[in-house]
Design an enzyme around this catalytic site. Sequence first.
Site, PDB file in Angstrom:
ATOM      1  N   ASN A  82       0.800  -1.228   0.000  1.00  0.00           N
ATOM      2  CA  ASN A  82       0.000   0.000   0.000  1.00  0.00           C
ATOM      3  C   ASN A  82       0.831   1.277   0.000  1.00  0.00           C
ATOM      4  OD1 ASN A  82       0.523  -1.247   2.587  1.00  0.00           O
ATOM      5  ND2 ASN A  82      -0.493   0.478   3.528  1.00  0.00           N
ATOM      6  N   CYS A  93      -2.775   5.158   7.773  1.00  0.00           N
ATOM      7  CA  CYS A  93      -2.747   4.741   9.177  1.00  0.00           C
ATOM      8  C   CYS A  93      -1.440   5.121   9.862  1.00  0.00           C
ATOM      9  CB  CYS A  93      -3.019   3.242   9.296  1.00  0.00           C
ATOM     10  SG  CYS A  93      -2.087   2.269   8.162  1.00  0.00           S
TER      11      CYS A  93
END
Length: 384
Positions: free
Chosen positions: A152, A328
């Site tokens: 990611n 995150c």
Amino acid sequence: MNAPPLAYLDNAATTRCDPRVAEEVERFLLEEYGNPSSVHPLGVRAARALREARETLARCLEAEPAGVVFTSGGTEADNLAVLGFARAGHGRHLVVGATEHPAVLEAAKALGAEGFETSVVPVDRGGRLEAAAVAGACRPDTAVVAVMMANNEVGTIAPVAEIARAVRAAAPRAAFHVDAVQAFGKVPVSIRACGADSLALSSHKIHGPKGVGALVLAPGRRPSPLFHGGGQEGNLRSGTENVPGIVGFARAASLAAEGVATEAARWRRLRERLARGLAESSPGVVLNGDAERCVPTILSATFPGVPGEALLHHLETRGVFVSTGAACHSKRGGSHVLLACGLPEEAVRSTLRFSFGRFTTEADVDRAVEAVPPLVSELRALAR
Ligand code: PLP
């Protein structure tokens, strides 16, 4: 609906819901709002929609409909696989890649309290995991091996089919889980082709609604459930099904799977345009990841001597939205992915991720290419 007036280049964090998907979601919120467990016509229609959504997902991934377990997203799907297969397995050992998402890494860490040990397999400079290294970390008591198909942060694609074969040979009883959250819709994904026991997927990365995803299981594979209750989702995920979300996810999945070939070619051109534009206009820029084996939607770039966070905030004032790494991490400090790729901490702090989706245009890329160089010079001068 008009396109938002900004160059949104943070699609790996999340995507704008496709209006065709939003329409379906709205219909199931406002009109077809039955509980699929109810036996009156509204419930029966909701149950049918759920069945069709399961069939759609299965078709997109070359899986069996019975193997599709809808969850609240990629995080829950990864947790169900890692915790569920570990608890249902024969041993007390796990193998994970160093650049896995926290949904895998933290789930493995939590299993430490239950007596599990985890081996973390390093990646090379491009973020690539070697099949031999994964197999080499396996032991006779390995219960779960979890790797991601596409990273990611840097976009690097792992050779999952090759890893599957190596894992089967080294640890035939281990469950092999693949996090396909960032791969699905960007490259073809098939549970059969990648030889996995389970695949994790998330709807909001493919222009579907947030808060829904799936764990797709190969025939005969069953992790222990995390939730106990009414026995929905084949007793693997109790709780009233999020029918609007699931229907939207299925629509988003079929649009993503249908468009993968044409979209991938378009994204590759955008990625090349951005890479070339940044390299030509920002001296010293370093492109991270593995340019040969990556999803076409992610470009990670280091601007030496420039604080990445300051660059990000200056870019946002010019209508260019990017991220310093995974969403995150942005509130939690350094990127474990870039560190695992061998970047020094200073370079990690000077890195931005640009990521594309269905609505990204050449104009968005050009806007970033124009905005970055003057800001890089300015911030470099200030940092000196
Ligand atoms: N796995 C990967 C590779 C991801 O990029 C993400 C989201 O960023 C997740 C798992 C978690 O998915 P979700 O946001 O649906 O919980």
